[in-house]
Design an enzyme around this catalytic site. Structure first.
Site, PDB file in Angstrom:
ATOM      1  N   ASP A 212      37.508  34.689  39.658  1.00 44.28           N
ATOM      2  CA  ASP A 212      38.026  36.031  39.399  1.00 44.28           C
ATOM      3  C   ASP A 212      37.241  36.673  38.255  1.00 44.28           C
ATOM      4  O   ASP A 212      36.915  36.015  37.260  1.00 44.28           O
ATOM      5  CB  ASP A 212      39.509  35.913  39.022  1.00 44.28           C
ATOM      6  CG  ASP A 212      40.176  37.242  38.818  1.00 44.28           C
ATOM      7  OD1 ASP A 212      40.277  38.009  39.786  1.00 44.28           O
ATOM      8  OD2 ASP A 212      40.603  37.513  37.681  1.00 44.28           O
ATOM      9  N   GLU A 281      33.631  37.065  42.062  1.00 44.74           N
ATOM     10  CA  GLU A 281      34.006  38.467  42.204  1.00 44.74           C
ATOM     11  C   GLU A 281      33.265  39.270  41.137  1.00 44.74           C
ATOM     12  O   GLU A 281      33.462  39.052  39.942  1.00 44.74           O
ATOM     13  CB  GLU A 281      35.517  38.643  42.014  1.00 44.74           C
ATOM     14  CG  GLU A 281      35.951  40.106  42.057  1.00 44.74           C
ATOM     15  CD  GLU A 281      37.331  40.343  41.451  1.00 44.74           C
ATOM     16  OE1 GLU A 281      38.016  41.268  41.901  1.00 44.74           O
ATOM     17  OE2 GLU A 281      37.709  39.602  40.516  1.00 44.74           O
TER      18      GLU A 281
END
Length: 554
Positions: A212, A281
């Site tokens: 993330d 990401e």
């Protein structure tokens, strides 16, 4: 000849299984509730693994299930080595992994390490004093002489990226909620501790990590102010245009050069295990491709990344070609993971349709395009049913991002409503609770899995047929991709590998078009693409509006 003991034979693991893989994202709290509390859980995911496997995907990505106060739905971790009781136990996780592997599915988990919850013991210690053993584990800074924040950095979730702490009499940095303090990656003890938590899950058998906000790990040590974004009126892709965050050029609060060495450390750890992978990401606005290139090159950092290029409202041939072509030109030896939907954006069927009547057709067309691109792909639970973005009342919102910017921005709850399994059942088979954590829209219930299973031409069957088509042709897994020129809004390209070449032509407009094949492109055999009706007359492909065509070419 004596045969070796079977127990000593290790299975052959394809280290590059992720290259061209199809990953199904599961948002656990909205997938399947087995306890009746209104929240999905890990046993619910295990229960539905046969369904996921039946789609023809290669693995699952689990959104966070770690111990958390859930201020940001689990993206605020307070214990990296345990399962939140909302989702079950570590034993439940181990059972899930074992069953996934039995079904031939890889398991990827969301690793949220740029920040923790303010309830994590590390932060509790860090904020207690300026001299304790973890005092430098988070990003702390003194105020300006007038008491204001150290610089102009902003939070993605609104307001300054700094929060005052009265005990330390300093500000701490938070890129997201004030309850999500940023870790100080300039401290190698922090890096060591985080890598130890990664090792914990590797030892439990996970096959990979979705990292993330992978470009948010480091900050500028000098705490320099971000300049304004040069482009007039432009907002970054990291925030909706109601949020001033998008008005800055984020040169100093993220995407720092030091991140490269940490990603190498992460990769070194993974390489000690067989067949493990990472997908990062990257939210970096106009610099995303440059960042992806830096993070995936050299085979010593991330295996692949995804950006937000295809997660916006633009579903045109020009945009898709520019995004894909731009990636392959910028990232010469890296790999990409494409997606049209995930847990952070409006569902793509709602973004791409001009009317409700188009829903099913757009759902099929978009997936055919996605499955034909060069790269790995991620699917988000429910998109295989053609689910639209849910319209929720303000009182039903749970997302702090949406609550903060309502009504200009409604947040992410609309794409996070529960999965629908059974037509006519309470909460469409998701939960027996009187009221689940988010409501189940009535129109979603009409698209439940059981109903689509019984009909031959549904979006669900189209996904299965398209994935079977993808797996039956090697060029679609990791073959080369070459775009064909056209003076029309038509997406045309070839995929080639080991002597097999495929042609794809997509008309993403609402009007019929004729596409003249370039000289030298000779069709050997038309390969009917599931769900479409395009035909060919000599060198002309005739496509209806929102239509597709594929063929085997010489």
């Amino acid at each position: 000849m004596t045969q070796p003991n079977a127990a000593t034979i290790k299975p052959v693991i394809n280290a590059d299984w992720w290259r061209g893989a199809v990953i199904y994202q599961v948002y656990p709290r909205s997938f399947q509730d087995t306890t009746g509390d209104g929240y999905g859980d890990l046993p619910g995911v295990t229960k539905r693994l046969p369904y996921i496997a039946s789609l023809g995907v290669d693995g699952i990505w689990l959104s966070p299930f770690f111990t958390s106060p859930m201020a940001d739905m689990g993206y605020d971790v307070s214990d990296y080595r345990n399962v939140d009781k909302l989702f079950g136990t570590l034993d439940d996780f181990d059972i899930l992994v074992a069953e996934a592997h039995r079904l031939g599915l890889k398991v990827i988990i969301d690793q949220v390490i740029s920040h923790t919850s303010d309830q994590h013991p590390w932060f509790v210690d860090s904020r207690a004093s300026r001299t304790n053993s973890k005092a430098d584990w988070y990003v702390w800074a003194n105020p300006k002489p007038d008491g204001t924040a150290p610089n102009n950095w902003l939070s993605v979730f609104g307001g300054p990226a700094w929060e005052w702490d009265g005990v330390r009499k300093q500000y701490y940095m938070h890129n997201f909620l004030t309850s999500q303090p940023d870790l100080n990656f300039h401290n190698t003890e922090v890096q060591d501790a985080l890598l130890d938590t990664v090792r914990f899950w590797l030892d439990r058998g996970v096959d990979g990590f979705r990292l993330d906000t992978v470009n948010y790990y480091f900050h500028d040590k000098a705490l320099r102010n971000n300049p304004p974004l040069d482009e007039e009126g432009a907002f970054g892709l990291d925030a909706p245009d109601v949020n001033p965050y998008g008005m800055q050029n984020h040169l100093y609060d993220k995407t720092q050069s030091e991140n490269i060495e940490f990603l190498k450390r992460f990769r070194t750890l993974l390489d000690r295990y067989d067949g493990r992978m990472t997908v990062g990401e990257v939210g970096d606005g106009a610099r995303s491709l440059k960042t992806v290139a830096a993070y995936t090159s050299g085979n010593d950092k991330l295996n692949m990344c995804y950006t937000f290029d295809l997660l916006g409202p633009d579903f045109t041939a020009e945009h898709i070609r520019n995004s894909v072509d731009g990636f392959h030109k910028a990232v010469t030896d890296g790999w990409v993971c494409w997606a049209f939907s995930n847990h952070d954006v409006v569902r793509h069927v709602s973004r791409f349709t001009e009317s409700g009547a188009e829903r099913e057709h757009i759902a099929k067309l978009a997936f055919s395009v996605l499955a034909s691109l060069r790269g790995s792909i991620c699917l988000y639970q429910g998109e295989e049913l053609g689910l639209t973005e849910a319209e929720l009342a303000f009182e039903d919102l749970r997302d702090p991002y949406g609550i903060r910017f309502w009504p200009a921005f409604k947040g992410r709850d609309g794409c996070r409503t529960p999965m629908v399994w059974e037509t006519g059942s309470p909460n469409a088979g998701f939960s027996t609770a009187e009221k689940p954590w988010l409501p189940v829209p009535y129109d979603h219930g009409l698209l439940a899995v059981d109903g689509q299973e019984r009909k031959p031409d549904t979006v669900l069957h189209h996904y299965r047929e398209t994935l079977a088509f993808r797996k039956s042709h090697g060029p679609l897994i990791d073959g080369d991709m070459t775009f064909l020129d056209s003076n029309q809004d038509v997406l045309a390209f070839t995929r080639s590998k080991a002597g097999e070449s495929l042609l794809f032509v997509f008309n993403l407009t609402r009007e019929p078009v004729d596409f003249l094949l370039p000289k030298g492109v000779v069709v050997k055999d038309i390969l009917p693409m599931p769900g479409f009706s395009a035909t060919m007359n000599q060198q002309v492909v005739k496509l209806d509006g929102l239509d597709g065509f594929s063929a085997l070419i010489a």
